[in-house]
Write an enzyme that holds these catalytic residues in place. Structure first.
Site, PDB file in Angstrom:
ATOM      1  N   ASP A  13     160.303   0.845  61.213  1.00  0.00           N
ATOM      2  CA  ASP A  13     159.377  -0.055  61.902  1.00  0.00           C
ATOM      3  C   ASP A  13     160.039  -0.555  63.171  1.00  0.00           C
ATOM      4  OD1 ASP A  13     156.922  -1.560  62.062  1.00  0.00           O
ATOM      5  OD2 ASP A  13     158.153  -3.336  61.787  1.00  0.00           O
ATOM      6  N   SER A  14     159.226  -1.139  64.041  1.00  0.00           N
ATOM      7  CA  SER A  14     159.784  -1.702  65.270  1.00  0.00           C
ATOM      8  C   SER A  14     160.503  -3.023  65.002  1.00  0.00           C
ATOM      9  CB  SER A  14     158.673  -1.921  66.284  1.00  0.00           C
ATOM     10  OG  SER A  14     157.738  -2.846  65.773  1.00  0.00           O
ATOM     11  N   CYS A  76     154.742   1.597  61.154  1.00  0.00           N
ATOM     12  CA  CYS A  76     154.469   0.994  62.452  1.00  0.00           C
ATOM     13  C   CYS A  76     153.302   1.773  63.012  1.00  0.00           C
ATOM     14  CB  CYS A  76     155.709   1.134  63.344  1.00  0.00           C
ATOM     15  SG  CYS A  76     155.406   0.707  65.066  1.00  0.00           S
ATOM     16  N   GLU A 155     156.153 -12.920  64.956  1.00  0.00           N
ATOM     17  CA  GLU A 155     157.611 -12.837  65.114  1.00  0.00           C
ATOM     18  C   GLU A 155     158.214 -14.202  65.478  1.00  0.00           C
ATOM     19  OE1 GLU A 155     159.907 -10.205  64.877  1.00  0.00           O
ATOM     20  OE2 GLU A 155     158.587  -8.466  64.611  1.00  0.00           O
ATOM     21  N   CYS A 187     148.103  -2.945  62.340  1.00  0.00           N
ATOM     22  CA  CYS A 187     149.472  -3.280  62.751  1.00  0.00           C
ATOM     23  C   CYS A 187     150.098  -3.973  61.552  1.00  0.00           C
ATOM     24  CB  CYS A 187     149.442  -4.223  63.959  1.00  0.00           C
ATOM     25  SG  CYS A 187     151.066  -4.904  64.403  1.00  0.00           S
ATOM     26  N   HIS A 189     152.200  -6.112  61.244  1.00  0.00           N
ATOM     27  CA  HIS A 189     152.434  -7.550  61.351  1.00  0.00           C
ATOM     28  C   HIS A 189     151.225  -8.367  60.890  1.00  0.00           C
ATOM     29  CE1 HIS A 189     155.752  -6.428  64.021  1.00  0.00           C
ATOM     30  NE2 HIS A 189     156.189  -7.662  63.902  1.00  0.00           N
TER      31      HIS A 189
END
Lengths: 268, 268
Positions: A13-14, A76, A155, A187, A189
């Site tokens: 993942d990023s 991701c 984040e 996504c 996130h």
């Protein structure tokens, strides 16, 4: 070809978003070892050129393949959208992206054929979800929108703020207008702010959580290819690597996963 | 306590010297996975204060314990000499040093009870070999000498040079005078220049190669504790990490091991 079932599942993942996938994997596959790589020094991937994201993802796959894995999960959406086929060419292992499972789940859920997709700029620009949805069921009504600030809200731990509500209202208004009944969280996130998203679009819209879907898909592949760990580990090991500061990753991960984790910084 | 036999053997060293141990392990235990850490950014350990070497080794043990291992091999005489008991206190896993196996082998080999030891400055200063030898067989005649340049000759590929012969003649003269019949190579780098050492001390002296001895000891411990990998892997995985430049490590390692290896740089 060696029998590799005793190896780990590799996740790339990023940053921390893929931890939602990690968590679902540990829930659905509690006997599997996992190696996680978060490219925290180079996140977010969303605004980067496709070519660059592909190059980064390939570097990470090379790293993971040196860590005794039996399968790669590209957790991701951006990296999946811009390069899944390149990764599959590069690797002899099964490589699973987050888009296909999300698409399959959305097709199962939608009643009126009106599907929404939210993702990063890179994911939405790639039209990967639209292509997959239309390919599977032509005539679907699809609305897609990039929500670049969402990743940053997550984040930076800003999900529970009035600003976040404003941003969500702004980004998600088109989905109310389009009267979607299903919204793909495109996504990894976004599951971390699912509550706010659900509140904003209303309870009549079904949210598709890629993390849950991909974990189900990983499980099927392990079963099909007889790759489940042969020893039914009771305390399988988890290894975490990042490209940036391991301490901030550890902090977010420990909070998200409710378990203390240790991460190491690796130079790719 | 989980059954951890499916995990890897962890090796720590200051650099490439421990690869002699790695190689012996792969020979004597061809079905075991191995994780290797070479602290190349901070080598050589020989001249460093004991306290510092201990701190570095403990950091590496922490790292290895996060990489799914079942056992720690301290394949560095300096690190073993200055801190083996601290490492054993810190870790719940079996921790094996290079000194005890070398001592046992020397005691088996010596006919006249005249034993020589060569090592780094740190190893010789610690008197770890003398203490262990005397403890096991009081009355042994022991001659020890630090050979700090040997590590540098090996790391810089200068073993087959006239300078190296001069250095060896200088360092090893005391062992001819002392008429030792057994010489412990008390540094994992030294097997890489065993030919020169043997030529210099003469064929009447038996060289004790710590790498071979420790591999035998690892094997015994795996057997005693029933820790052999349960699946008899035909292609067990090897993972390499370093603290410095991975490319120069890869180059030396590929040459030493006659196989192409990939190493990753980790920040401890």
């Amino acid at each position: 070809m060696p029998h590799s079932s005793y190896k780990a599942i590799g996740i790339l993942d990023s940053g921390v978003g893929g931890l939602t996938v990690f968590q679902e994997l540990t829930r659905q596959l509690p006997h599997e070892q996992i190696v996680y790589f978060g490219d925290t020094a180079r996140m977010p991937y969303g605004p980067r050129p496709d070519e660059e994201v592909r190059r980064f993802a390939l570097q990470i796959i090379d790293f993971l393949q040196n860590q005794e894995i039996k399968m790669v999960v590209v957790a991701c959406n951006t990296a999946t959208a811009v390069g899944l086929s390149s990764y599959r060419e590069r690797s002899a292992l099964p490589v699973l992206g987050v888009i296909e499972p999300g698409v399959r789940a959305a097709l199962k859920q939608t009643r009126k054929g009106r599907v929404g997709v939210i993702g990063t700029a890179g994911t939405v620009r790639s039209s990967a979800y639209e292509k997959a949805l239309q390919g599977a069921r032509p005539g679907l009504h699809i609305t897609a929108r990039a929500c670049p600030l969402f990743v940053l809200l997550v984040e930076n731990d800003l999900v529970d703020t009035p600003e976040a509500e404003k941003v969500a209202a702004e980004y998600l208004a088109p989905f109310n207008l389009a009267a979607v009944d299903t919204l793909i969280l495109g996504c990894t996130h976004y599951p971390l702010m699912a509550e706010l998203i659900q509140k904003t679009v209303g309870s009549g819209v079904t949210l598709i959580n890629s993390a849950e879907e991909i974990a189900g898909e990983v499980k099927s592949i392990l079963t099909e290819r007889r790759l489940h760990h042969p020893l039914q580990l009771t305390e399988p090991g988890y290894r975490f690597f990042v490209s940036g500061n391991p301490h901030s990753f550890e902090e977010i991960a420990t909070k998200m996963l409710h378990r203390r984790i240790k991460a190491y910084q690796v130079t790719l």
